[in-house]
Scaffold this active site. Sequence first.
Site, PDB file in Angstrom:
ATOM      1  CG  ASP A  82      35.929  52.606  30.956  1.00 53.10           C
ATOM      2  OD1 ASP A  82      35.966  53.670  31.600  1.00 53.10           O
ATOM      3  OD2 ASP A  82      36.536  51.570  31.298  1.00 53.10           O
ATOM      4  CG  HIS A  83      39.525  54.939  30.404  1.00 55.45           C
ATOM      5  ND1 HIS A  83      40.177  55.946  31.074  1.00 55.45           N
ATOM      6  CD2 HIS A  83      39.241  53.984  31.318  1.00 55.45           C
ATOM      7  CE1 HIS A  83      40.283  55.602  32.351  1.00 55.45           C
ATOM      8  NE2 HIS A  83      39.718  54.423  32.527  1.00 55.45           N
ATOM      9  N   GLY A 180      44.068  47.325  36.237  1.00 56.74           N
ATOM     10  CA  GLY A 180      44.780  46.061  36.171  1.00 56.74           C
ATOM     11  C   GLY A 180      44.954  45.429  37.537  1.00 56.74           C
ATOM     12  CB  ALA A 209      36.815  49.201  41.890  1.00 59.90           C
ATOM     13  CB  SER A 210      39.543  44.807  39.338  1.00 62.23           C
ATOM     14  OG  SER A 210      38.387  44.772  38.543  1.00 62.23           O
ATOM     15  CB  ALA A 231      37.733  46.319  33.695  1.00 60.58           C
ATOM     16  CB  THR A 232      41.319  43.517  36.010  1.00 57.49           C
ATOM     17  OG1 THR A 232      41.846  44.663  35.342  1.00 57.49           O
ATOM     18  CG2 THR A 232      42.353  42.416  36.018  1.00 57.49           C
TER      19      THR A 232
END
Length: 283
Positions: A82-83, A180, A209-210, A231-232
């Site tokens: 990712d990234h 974030g 999307a978090s 993720a977050t």
Amino acid sequence: MPLVTTNEMLLRAQAEHYAVGAFNVENLEMVMAVMQAAEESKSPVIMQTTPSTIKYAGLDYYLSMVRAAAARASVPIAMHLDHGESFSLAMQALRTGYTSIMIDGSHSPFEENIALTRSVVEACAPSGISVEAELGKVGGKEDDLEGGSGNPFTAPAEAEEFVNRTGVNSLAIAIGTAHGLYSGTPKLDFDRLRAIRSRVSIPLVLHGASGVPDEAVREAIMSGICKVNFATELRIAFSDGVKSYLEKDPSVFDPKKYSKVGRENVVRLVKEKIALCGSVGKG
């Protein structure tokens, strides 16, 4: 089963109008949790790591954990960078055995982003490894990765040119999400998403999307998103579980006890996100 690439799973998601959840994993418990949620939901999943996570332990550590999980699973699992911020890191992930690579040149000028992305696509093509790129800048901050400022949204015409000139397999676009935590309710530009979808045939990806309301995620999927990154929220769920156990029993010294609670929190959350993506039973 062995790890798979994201090519087939995302093309099927695109054809059947659902999305595959991509979940950032930070430790063994989160890997176990995502696998358990995928098995119980009979859903394909993507596990992924960012550069700062990789710096913590190394590509080989995370790949080994996810590969072990996949060997126990009956559903498709892909391992995604990712990234990836450089050609060098992308090649390290490729050589290590990651089955999907993101090269993020979104902070560079358009032509430089194209050149970097095309170089990674050409390097990964002989192995059949999927490549994701990003055009536009998703806001906020994930790990050490700063988001964009000003007007960072993806332009539909540029998206079409970018895909045609790079040969990339999937494209992360900026339509109003952020990495974030959000300070307010995010407003996604669905008209922009649909305009990009009308000009770009490859699977589209939603980062950040978090914290996005469920109804907005569903509309994004119906409008053409095939992969959704989380993720977050996973980090918060795991940490909250650990904290709650330690508050009840501060004398505990066995990390398996409090880590289990964190893992159970992540299982519940990932199952919710899989259902939100509409991929239940697609594995």
